[in-house]
Design a protein around this motif. Structure first.
Motif, PDB file in Angstrom:
ATOM      1  N   SER A 210       0.827  -1.208   0.000  1.00 40.13           N
ATOM      2  CA  SER A 210       0.000   0.000   0.000  1.00 40.13           C
ATOM      3  C   SER A 210       0.859   1.255   0.000  1.00 40.13           C
ATOM      4  O   SER A 210       0.570   2.207  -0.730  1.00 40.13           O
ATOM      5  N   ILE A 211       1.913   1.251   0.817  1.00 44.82           N
ATOM      6  CA  ILE A 211       2.721   2.471   0.909  1.00 44.82           C
ATOM      7  C   ILE A 211       3.491   2.716  -0.380  1.00 44.82           C
ATOM      8  O   ILE A 211       3.480   3.827  -0.910  1.00 44.82           O
ATOM      9  N   ILE A 212       4.129   1.685  -0.939  1.00 43.86           N
ATOM     10  CA  ILE A 212       4.861   1.955  -2.183  1.00 43.86           C
ATOM     11  C   ILE A 212       3.891   2.271  -3.317  1.00 43.86           C
ATOM     12  O   ILE A 212       4.199   3.070  -4.197  1.00 43.86           O
ATOM     13  N   LEU A 214       1.071   3.913  -2.898  1.00 46.39           N
ATOM     14  CA  LEU A 214       0.677   5.301  -2.651  1.00 46.39           C
ATOM     15  C   LEU A 214       1.774   6.253  -3.137  1.00 46.39           C
ATOM     16  O   LEU A 214       1.496   7.249  -3.805  1.00 46.39           O
ATOM     17  N   ILE A 215       3.028   5.916  -2.832  1.00 45.98           N
ATOM     18  CA  ILE A 215       4.151   6.765  -3.252  1.00 45.98           C
ATOM     19  C   ILE A 215       4.170   6.883  -4.780  1.00 45.98           C
ATOM     20  O   ILE A 215       4.361   7.970  -5.321  1.00 45.98           O
ATOM     21  N   SER A 216       3.941   5.775  -5.479  1.00 48.05           N
ATOM     22  CA  SER A 216       4.025   5.857  -6.939  1.00 48.05           C
ATOM     23  C   SER A 216       2.783   6.528  -7.529  1.00 48.05           C
ATOM     24  O   SER A 216       2.889   7.249  -8.517  1.00 48.05           O
ATOM     25  N   THR A 217       1.599   6.320  -6.953  1.00 44.24           N
ATOM     26  CA  THR A 217       0.411   6.978  -7.517  1.00 44.24           C
ATOM     27  C   THR A 217       0.463   8.489  -7.287  1.00 44.24           C
ATOM     28  O   THR A 217      -0.017   9.251  -8.127  1.00 44.24           O
ATOM     29  N   LEU A 218       1.065   8.920  -6.170  1.00 47.00           N
ATOM     30  CA  LEU A 218       1.174  10.365  -5.931  1.00 47.00           C
ATOM     31  C   LEU A 218       2.028  11.033  -7.008  1.00 47.00           C
ATOM     32  O   LEU A 218       1.892  12.222  -7.260  1.00 47.00           O
ATOM     33  N   GLN A 219       2.948  10.256  -7.617  1.00 42.72           N
ATOM     34  CA  GLN A 219       3.833  10.817  -8.637  1.00 42.72           C
ATOM     35  C   GLN A 219       3.377  10.498 -10.050  1.00 42.72           C
ATOM     36  O   GLN A 219       4.079  10.785 -11.010  1.00 42.72           O
ATOM     37  N   GLN A 220       2.197   9.884 -10.179  1.00 44.53           N
ATOM     38  CA  GLN A 220       1.744   9.474 -11.513  1.00 44.53           C
ATOM     39  C   GLN A 220       1.589  10.690 -12.431  1.00 44.53           C
ATOM     40  O   GLN A 220       0.910  11.641 -12.099  1.00 44.53           O
ATOM     41  N   PHE A 221       2.229  10.618 -13.554  1.00 39.25           N
ATOM     42  CA  PHE A 221       2.156  11.725 -14.499  1.00 39.25           C
ATOM     43  C   PHE A 221       1.833  11.232 -15.913  1.00 39.25           C
ATOM     44  O   PHE A 221       0.890  11.692 -16.553  1.00 39.25           O
ATOM     45  N   ALA A 222       2.640  10.275 -16.402  1.00 37.65           N
ATOM     46  CA  ALA A 222       2.631   9.954 -17.828  1.00 37.65           C
ATOM     47  C   ALA A 222       1.308   9.364 -18.308  1.00 37.65           C
ATOM     48  O   ALA A 222       0.836   9.726 -19.391  1.00 37.65           O
ATOM     49  N   SER A 271       7.849   7.240   3.030  1.00 34.76           N
ATOM     50  CA  SER A 271       9.024   6.360   2.953  1.00 34.76           C
ATOM     51  C   SER A 271       9.538   6.012   4.339  1.00 34.76           C
ATOM     52  O   SER A 271       9.912   4.867   4.603  1.00 34.76           O
ATOM     53  N   LEU A 272       9.558   7.011   5.237  1.00 37.91           N
ATOM     54  CA  LEU A 272      10.050   6.746   6.590  1.00 37.91           C
ATOM     55  C   LEU A 272       9.106   5.797   7.317  1.00 37.91           C
ATOM     56  O   LEU A 272       9.549   4.895   8.028  1.00 37.91           O
ATOM     57  N   ALA A 273       7.801   5.976   7.099  1.00 35.34           N
ATOM     58  CA  ALA A 273       6.827   5.058   7.700  1.00 35.34           C
ATOM     59  C   ALA A 273       7.086   3.643   7.201  1.00 35.34           C
ATOM     60  O   ALA A 273       7.080   2.683   7.980  1.00 35.34           O
ATOM     61  N   GLN A 274       7.369   3.537   5.904  1.00 32.03           N
ATOM     62  CA  GLN A 274       7.628   2.223   5.312  1.00 32.03           C
ATOM     63  C   GLN A 274       8.872   1.586   5.922  1.00 32.03           C
ATOM     64  O   GLN A 274       8.897   0.390   6.217  1.00 32.03           O
TER      65      GLN A 274
END
Lengths: 283, 275
Positions: A210-212, A214-222, A271-274
């Motif tokens: 879930s955390i990784i 979330l990290i990647s969806t927050l940066q979704q651009f392309a 990331s720190l939580a992860q």
């Protein structure tokens, strides 16, 4: 003597890396923190002005909220599909390796291909999906104009399910078979075993996924950039897309820097939580 | 021990797998059909599952309609140079962190690993500004330099080198070999499997990279394949057959990678933890 020579060797070997990480990570990050304090002309100092502006900017707020909706949809559906696939493929089935690999193909495929391919398949005029639906008596949909965000979620899940599956497969390997034996002796059925053993023991993996995710969806651009261009209107203009527009359409690098610093803060916290979770579950 | 579902469920498992496998693969197979359709067929709006006449000429028309040859070369130069750089530097840095002892090691290692947490958007804008002032926009060095090394590759190599026996290094030192010679002759040959994984993954992911080449190039002849393809599609959006033909060309390295690594793909991805 030897220690000193080894230290010298080590730093000599590290010189290219030191230069690379300094010049292409740490200097830019520091620069970003500073640039965020300047106005759109790049000269006038506005302090935290760009940050307060971001919190009051309806377009930024909108992009943040739909990014959360996009992340939530992707995580719920993607985790369920990935977990389901992993549980099925953790059994000894013929062709298991092939199935595992095939499901990973979209994850290795360029987002350009994925975006363009789905834009064609979903097109109301020339797309094949609506024709297939009509052939079996279902109504066609104007996917990208009526349900743009949900459609983007669907494409994201399609392309990422294989990767989620791999992470869950690794988690499943860590569950001792003994637990299942014991449960079986106690008369627990497969669903009972899934909900009483598999799911609870996969909790750390689920959290990690879930955390990784979330990290990647927050940066979704392309993906939305290619499929919808952020539209219709700004229905799929996710946070990263908004940042891109502020930087390269509005040419407001100061404001864009502030937006990227906000992104950095959220990603750092996640990331720190992860890391914390990783440490606790390893111990 | 693997958990078994109840007997008979095996059939249900296969049904689900085949269905999801088809959902995964059919769109990509349809891309091949699309690439071979005539202009009339792609524009008709009628589903064409097999073109009446396979239009192999679409591939040559594609190269006439846009400089796809140049896009291909640009992508190849970018992904190739980055892969070579990773293969040179990631194991070297990984070796230092795995086997050498020196003051500042912990800080340096944490600093490298911390870069994993930095979204590309955060360093993208300043790097763009710096490169613009250096005149590096629309240049190969501009495409390549931001990705010369990365913490994933370094960490992967460190994890691989750490369990190698220290005695090998000690013995070479006693024999009077220099430090770099030890790395090159003793350590590196042991790393071949890890280097293969690192090289293949780096190439495929850089070949597919979208965001940075979009920003770092503006002249048509410096575009990479993923960018050229989307721009081409916007310009000639009815030419879905040519777009699909271009997508197939872009897909070739992924297909080759898939065939080579099919057996250890899942382990490879779990191992390298590539995002």
């Amino acid at each position: 003597m030897i220690r000193r020579r080894q230290a010298l060797t080590a730093w000599l070997f590290l010189t290219p890396a030191v230069l690379f990480f300094a010049l292409l990570f740490f200097v830019p990050i520091g620069n970003q923190l500073l640039t965020g304090a300047y106005g759109s002309d790049g000269v006038s100092f506005v302090g935290l002005g760009n940050f307060t502006r971001a919190f009051a900017d309806p377009e930024v707020l909108h992009s943040f909220l739909i990014t959360l909706a996009y992340a939530a949809g992707t995580l719920v559906v993607g985790t369920a599909v990935g977990l389901g696939l992993a549980v099925i493929l953790n059994q000894s089935l013929r062709g298991r390796t092939l199935f595992r690999s095939v499901l990973l193909i979209p994850y290795l495929t360029s987002v350009s291909i994925i975006g363009l391919l789905w834009r064609n398949i979903l097109d109301p005029q020339v797309g094949i999906l609506n024709r297939l639906l009509e052939a079996v008596g279902l109504p066609g949909q104007t996917w990208l104009s009526t349900h743009p965000l949900a459609t983007i979620v669907g494409i994201t899940v399609w392309s990422g399910a294989g990767y989620t599956m791999v992470l869950f497969l690794a988690g499943l390997q860590g569950i001792p078979g003994l637990y299942y034996e014991a449960a079986r002796i106690d008369g627990a059925g497969p669903w009972r075993r899934f909900f009483a053993i598999t799911l609870p023991l996969l909790a750390p993996t689920t959290l990690f996924v879930s955390i990784i995710g979330l990290i990647s969806t927050l940066q979704q651009f392309a993906l939305p950039y290619i499929v919808t261009g952020g539209g219709p209107g700004n229905a799929t203009s996710l946070y990263a897309h908004r940042l891109f527009i502020v930087a390269f359409n509005d040419n407001d690098f100061g404001y864009a820097s502030a937006l990227s610093v906000l992104l950095l803060i959220v990603v750092l916290i996640l990331s720190l939580a992860q890391l914390r979770i990783g440490e606790r579950t390893d111990a | 021990m693997r958990e078994r579902l109840f007997p008979g469920d095996r059939v249900a498992a296969y049904v689900v797998l085949v269905l999801l496998g088809l959902v995964t693969v059919l769109p990509l197979l349809y891309m091949i059909v699309l690439a071979l359709q005539s202009d009339g067929e792609v524009q008709s709006g009628d589903p064409v599952l097999w073109p009446a006449d396979l239009q192999w000429g679409n591939f040559t028309r594609l190269f006439e309609a846009a400089p796809f040859g140049r896009f291909f070369v640009n992508s190849f130069v970018m992904a190739g140079a980055i892969t070579v750089s990773h293969l040179v530097f990631d194991p070297l840095v990984g070796y230092v962190f795995a086997k050498l002892d020196f003051p500042g090691k912990r800080i340096a290692f944490v600093a490298v690993l911390s870069t994993l947490m930095v979204p590309f958007f955060v360093r993208m804008l300043p790097i763009y500004s710096i490169f613009a002032s250096l005149g590096w926009i629309d240049s190969y060095q501009g495409l390549i330099v931001p990705f010369l090394m990365d913490a994933y590759g370094i960490f992967l190599m460190r994890q691989f080198i750490r369990p190698l026996p220290d005695e090998l290094i000690e013995a070479a030192r006693v024999d009077g070999a220099g430090e770099f010679r030890i790395y090159l002759r003793v350590i590196l040959p042991q790393c071949k499997p890890a280097l293969a994984v690192l090289g293949l993954f780096t190439f495929v992911f850089q070949w597919n990279e979208f965001l940075w080449p979009l920003i770092a190039t503006s002249r048509t002849e410096m575009r990479t394949l993923p960018i050229g393809l989307t721009l081409f599609n916007q310009e000639y959006f009815t030419q879905w057959n040519l777009t699909a033909a271009g997508a197939l060309i872009l897909f070739v390295p992924t297909a080759i990678f898939f065939v080579i690594t099919q057996k250890f793909l899942v382990e490879g991805i779990a191992l390298s933890g590539l995002k």
